[in-house]
Design a protein around this motif. Structure first.
Motif, PDB file in Angstrom:
ATOM      1  N   GLY A  24      -0.371  -2.059   9.451  1.00  0.00           N
ATOM      2  CA  GLY A  24      -0.335  -0.632   9.163  1.00  0.00           C
ATOM      3  C   GLY A  24       0.970   0.005   9.562  1.00  0.00           C
ATOM      4  O   GLY A  24       1.014   1.170   9.935  1.00  0.00           O
ATOM      5  N   LYS A  25       2.029  -0.757   9.479  1.00  0.00           N
ATOM      6  CA  LYS A  25       3.349  -0.235   9.802  1.00  0.00           C
ATOM      7  C   LYS A  25       3.834   0.546   8.590  1.00  0.00           C
ATOM      8  O   LYS A  25       4.281  -0.033   7.610  1.00  0.00           O
ATOM      9  N   LEU A  26       3.706   1.849   8.667  1.00  0.00           N
ATOM     10  CA  LEU A  26       4.030   2.700   7.536  1.00  0.00           C
ATOM     11  C   LEU A  26       5.502   3.083   7.535  1.00  0.00           C
ATOM     12  O   LEU A  26       6.071   3.401   8.577  1.00  0.00           O
ATOM     13  N   SER A  28       3.585   0.821   2.791  1.00  0.00           N
ATOM     14  CA  SER A  28       3.188  -0.078   3.876  1.00  0.00           C
ATOM     15  C   SER A  28       3.391  -1.518   3.427  1.00  0.00           C
ATOM     16  O   SER A  28       2.912  -1.903   2.364  1.00  0.00           O
ATOM     17  N   GLY A  67      -6.207  -0.583  12.089  1.00  0.00           N
ATOM     18  CA  GLY A  67      -4.782  -0.861  12.087  1.00  0.00           C
ATOM     19  C   GLY A  67      -4.314  -1.598  10.853  1.00  0.00           C
ATOM     20  O   GLY A  67      -3.181  -2.059  10.796  1.00  0.00           O
ATOM     21  N   GLY A  68      -5.156  -1.722   9.839  1.00  0.00           N
ATOM     22  CA  GLY A  68      -4.761  -2.424   8.636  1.00  0.00           C
ATOM     23  C   GLY A  68      -3.838  -1.603   7.762  1.00  0.00           C
ATOM     24  O   GLY A  68      -3.718  -0.390   7.923  1.00  0.00           O
ATOM     25  N   ALA A  69      -3.203  -2.294   6.817  1.00  0.00           N
ATOM     26  CA  ALA A  69      -2.207  -1.646   5.969  1.00  0.00           C
ATOM     27  C   ALA A  69      -2.811  -0.569   5.083  1.00  0.00           C
ATOM     28  O   ALA A  69      -2.118   0.355   4.663  1.00  0.00           O
ATOM     29  N   TYR A 128      -1.007   4.754  17.473  1.00  0.00           N
ATOM     30  CA  TYR A 128       0.417   4.685  17.143  1.00  0.00           C
ATOM     31  C   TYR A 128       1.171   5.833  17.816  1.00  0.00           C
ATOM     32  O   TYR A 128       0.629   6.924  17.973  1.00  0.00           O
ATOM     33  N   ASP A 138       3.571  -4.140   6.108  1.00  0.00           N
ATOM     34  CA  ASP A 138       3.053  -4.961   7.179  1.00  0.00           C
ATOM     35  C   ASP A 138       1.528  -4.889   7.237  1.00  0.00           C
ATOM     36  O   ASP A 138       0.946  -3.843   6.977  1.00  0.00           O
ATOM     37  N   LEU A 174       8.259   4.979  13.267  1.00  0.00           N
ATOM     38  CA  LEU A 174       7.242   4.325  14.077  1.00  0.00           C
ATOM     39  C   LEU A 174       7.882   3.790  15.347  1.00  0.00           C
ATOM     40  O   LEU A 174       8.941   3.146  15.312  1.00  0.00           O
ATOM     41  N   SER A 209       0.850  -1.192   0.000  1.00  0.00           N
ATOM     42  CA  SER A 209       0.000   0.000   0.000  1.00  0.00           C
ATOM     43  C   SER A 209       0.882   1.237   0.000  1.00  0.00           C
ATOM     44  O   SER A 209       1.940   1.245   0.633  1.00  0.00           O
ATOM     45  N   TYR A 216       4.752   7.911  16.956  1.00  0.00           N
ATOM     46  CA  TYR A 216       5.841   8.157  16.020  1.00  0.00           C
ATOM     47  C   TYR A 216       6.783   9.207  16.602  1.00  0.00           C
ATOM     48  O   TYR A 216       6.361  10.089  17.347  1.00  0.00           O
ATOM     49  N   GLN A 264      -4.254   6.815   8.466  1.00  0.00           N
ATOM     50  CA  GLN A 264      -3.873   7.172   9.826  1.00  0.00           C
ATOM     51  C   GLN A 264      -4.086   8.666  10.018  1.00  0.00           C
ATOM     52  O   GLN A 264      -3.687   9.480   9.184  1.00  0.00           O
TER      53      GLN A 264
END
Lengths: 110, 114
Positions: A96-98, A91, B97-99, B33, A93, B45, A32, B35, B103
């Protein structure tokens, strides 16, 4: 090597002109992609998601090139209010690990 | 916009102090989150919480301790920080929390460690 790389700029753009810039990502598993906009001393805000087929939102057009692993953003008919730092985001993961780039600064001048 | 709020907005602390940053989201989201944004560097992150459970700890030093008592609140407890920890700390939330989730960021806490 940085996960997401961007030209820091600044790109100085006359009002009404078109500006385009890219970012590259290193992880081929990235799924993404987004462009966020960050004004000076403010928080990032989503500008647009980037889809495989490319997408347009008003004066903004985003493209994704998976083969070369880059994303582009084009701004047409630049406005003074477009002056900001544009953050490229990938992204990988599912959580949602951006991965953010450091940003490209755009300065639109009268 | 008041979807995600953070307090304090500015904080100056000594290396021996203990302080906490607070984040609150009013969007009904399930993921939050933390950051860190240092000058001229990408956002890093630090922590991810989904439904109050920590799902990511991105190799953050133990002098940063997160707490998520419920899905609307997130804290970052700070102790014995170093000057290089001075940065803008941003909180964000997303629906699940999905890709592909957008956010939404709070305004940040600008931290200076003396």
């Amino acid at each position: 090597r940085k996960e997401v790389e961007q030209d820091p700029g600044p790109f100085n753009v006359p009002e009404g002109a078109t500006v385009a810039f890219n970012c590259t990502y290193s992880n081929s598993a990235s799924q993404s992609f987004f462009w966020y906009r960050q004004d000076c001393r403010k928080e990032p805000k989503l500008l647009m998601s980037v889809y495989s087929s490319g997408n347009e939102d008003g004066r903004f057009t985003a493209q994704l090139n998976r083969a070369s692993q880059y994303i582009s953003l084009l701004i047409r008919d630049s406005k003074l209010s477009d002056s900001a730092t544009y953050l490229c985001v990938a992204s990988t993961d599912s959580w949602g690990k951006l991965q953010f780039g450091a940003g490209t600064q755009v300065v639109v001048t009268p | 916009e008041t979807g995600v709020t953070q307090t304090p907005r500015h904080l100056v602390m000594g290396m021996t102090n203990k302080k906490s940053l607070k984040c609150e989201q009013h969007l009904g989201h399930n993921a939050m989150y933390w950051y860190k944004q240092s000058a001229k560097k990408p956002l890093e992150l630090m922590f991810v919480y989904s439904l109050e459970e920590r799902v990511e700890n991105n190799s953050v030093p133990s002098r940063f301790s997160p707490e998520c008592p419920n899905s609307s609140h997130l804290f970052l407890h700070l102790h014995t920080l170093q000057p290089e920890d001075s940065a803008l700390y941003l909180c964000a939330s997303s629906q699940e929390g999905g890709a592909t989730d957008t956010q939404y960021f709070g305004p940040g806490t600008r931290l200076t460690v003396l």
